[in-house]
Design an enzyme around this catalytic site. Structure first.
Site, short mmCIF file in Angstrom:
data_model
loop_
_atom_site.label_atom_id
_atom_site.label_comp_id
_atom_site.label_asym_id
_atom_site.label_seq_id
_atom_site.Cartn_x
_atom_site.Cartn_y
_atom_site.Cartn_z
N PRO A 187 1.19 -2.74 9.86
CA PRO A 187 0.20 -3.75 10.76
C PRO A 187 0.37 -3.40 11.92
CG PRO A 187 2.36 -4.83 10.15
CD PRO A 187 2.54 -3.65 9.44
N ILE A 223 0.79 -1.20 -0.15
CA ILE A 223 -0.06 0.07 0.05
C ILE A 223 0.94 1.13 -0.17
CG2 ILE A 223 -1.60 1.35 1.30
CD1 ILE A 223 -2.97 -1.33 2.25
N ARG A 261 -4.34 0.91 11.30
CA ARG A 261 -4.95 0.39 12.29
C ARG A 261 -5.05 1.33 13.47
NH1 ARG A 261 -6.58 -2.64 9.38
NH2 ARG A 261 -6.52 -5.07 9.37
N ASP A 308 -9.20 7.11 9.06
CA ASP A 308 -10.10 5.81 8.38
C ASP A 308 -10.44 4.99 9.51
OD1 ASP A 308 -11.78 4.92 6.41
OD2 ASP A 308 -10.33 3.41 6.19
N HIS A 332 -13.82 3.28 8.39
CA HIS A 332 -13.05 2.52 8.16
C HIS A 332 -13.33 1.62 6.61
CE1 HIS A 332 -10.58 -1.12 9.70
NE2 HIS A 332 -10.39 -1.24 8.40
N GLU A 379 -14.10 0.23 17.04
CA GLU A 379 -15.00 0.47 15.86
C GLU A 379 -16.17 -0.51 16.00
OE1 GLU A 379 -11.27 1.20 12.79
OE2 GLU A 379 -12.40 -0.63 12.59
#
Length: 315
Positions: free
Chosen positions: A206, A158, A234, A258, A282, A263
């Protein structure tokens, strides 16, 4: 094969289909599954598909028939992979399905900070342009991102895609990882240098036990007052109270978020009321194209497992 999807709605809210996976066994799709429903619903499952429904050691211990867990995402921190391995359960993920979608979302934040499209569109619809004495106006300083510095924490698929887009815009790119990569498209710096030198800091790594809340006031306070912070990775990577305090006190100019630590977020999450903090639910990963790739790879993960040649194994 008895296959159960615990939370299929996020992947397929109705615009995709499960046809290929349905060919692989007896498939049951649940839109959502609460923690106390996991064991009853999965007790007969040999294969489980999960996006955000967590499988702890205790849960895994109560599922004696389980042989494969397919995570409908790249991150697999919701699975106790050690417990799974001890039970001989294979865990597979879906790598590199959302690089383009998340890179696009990252730049949606960057461009919103630079051009304030939403703010000005709202102003025009409220009649401000019609009442304006001039042909043009700006409600906030607008700036070009060409020549600005983007700092990427993490440099996986990414982040590399984000770097490509940044270079097309004429940005300078810094990155930090545990060790330098053999690349020439971005400059390796320490984490402290990255936060100090960047006009935009963006997280792409991560969540691990040793990096929880590593973004705290110590690092945030090193940023320029004109800089912006972005997190599409995250939520627990960030100390949210520290970030909110930095936004409210003007230590940094803004944030694009995001992901949050919990959540959906409780109403008292400090970022919900922080100044100049854009928050999306998200959904950076949720383009239809990205979800189609998840479905396709999950089919391949299950089919390969059935053929005794598992792929994308993370356990």
């Amino acid at each position: 094969m008895n296959i159960v999807a615990t939370d299929g709605f996020a992947l397929n809210p109705g615009d995709l289909n499960w046809d290929e996976i349905n060919k692989l066994g007896e498939v049951t799709i649940y839109d959502r599954t609460s923690p106390d429903e996991i064991v009853p619903r999965c007790s007969s499952a040999e294969i489980v598909l999960t996006n955000k429904v967590a499988f702890s050691r205790e849960t895994i211990d109560h599922l004696p028939k389980l042989r494969l867990i397919c995570v409908l995402a790249t991150g697999y921190n919701i699975i106790d992979t050690i417990a799974a391995a001890e039970k001989g359960i294979i865990v597979c993920n879906v790598p590199d399905y959302s690089s383009s979608a998340v890179a696009q979302h990252t730049f949606a934040f960057i461009l919103e900070f630079a051009t304030q499209v939403g703010l000005h569109s709202t102003s025009v619809h409220n009649g401000d342009w019609s009442r304006c004495a001039d042909f043009s106006y700006s409600l906030s300083p607008l700036f070009e991102i060409s020549g600005k510095t983007l700092g990427l924490v993490g440099f996986g698929n990414i982040a590399r895609k984000v770097a490509e887009v940044a270079q097309a815009f004429g940005m300078n790119v810094l990155y930090h990882t545990p060790s330098p990569k053999n690349i020439t498209t971005a400059r390796y710096v320490s984490i402290e240098e990255l936060f100090s030198e960047s006009d935009f800091v963006s997280l792409h790594l991560p969540l691990k036990p040793d990096n929880k809340e590593f973004v705290n006031m110590n690092l945030i306070s090193r940023m320029k007052k004109t800089a912006f912070f972005i997190n599409t990775a995250r939520g627990p990577l960030v100390n949210e109270q520290d970030l909110a305090d930095a936004l409210n006190s003007g230590i940094i100019a803004g944030a694009g978020i995001d992901v949050l630590s919990v959540e959906p977020p409780p109403p008292h999450n400090p970022l919900l009321s922080a100044k100049n903090c854009f928050i999306t639910p998200h959904n950076a990963w949720m383009s239809k194209e990205a979800r189609e790739r998840i479905m396709e790879t999950t089919y391949k993960n299950i089919n390969s497992f059935i053929k005794n040649s598992p792929i994308n194994v993370v356990s």
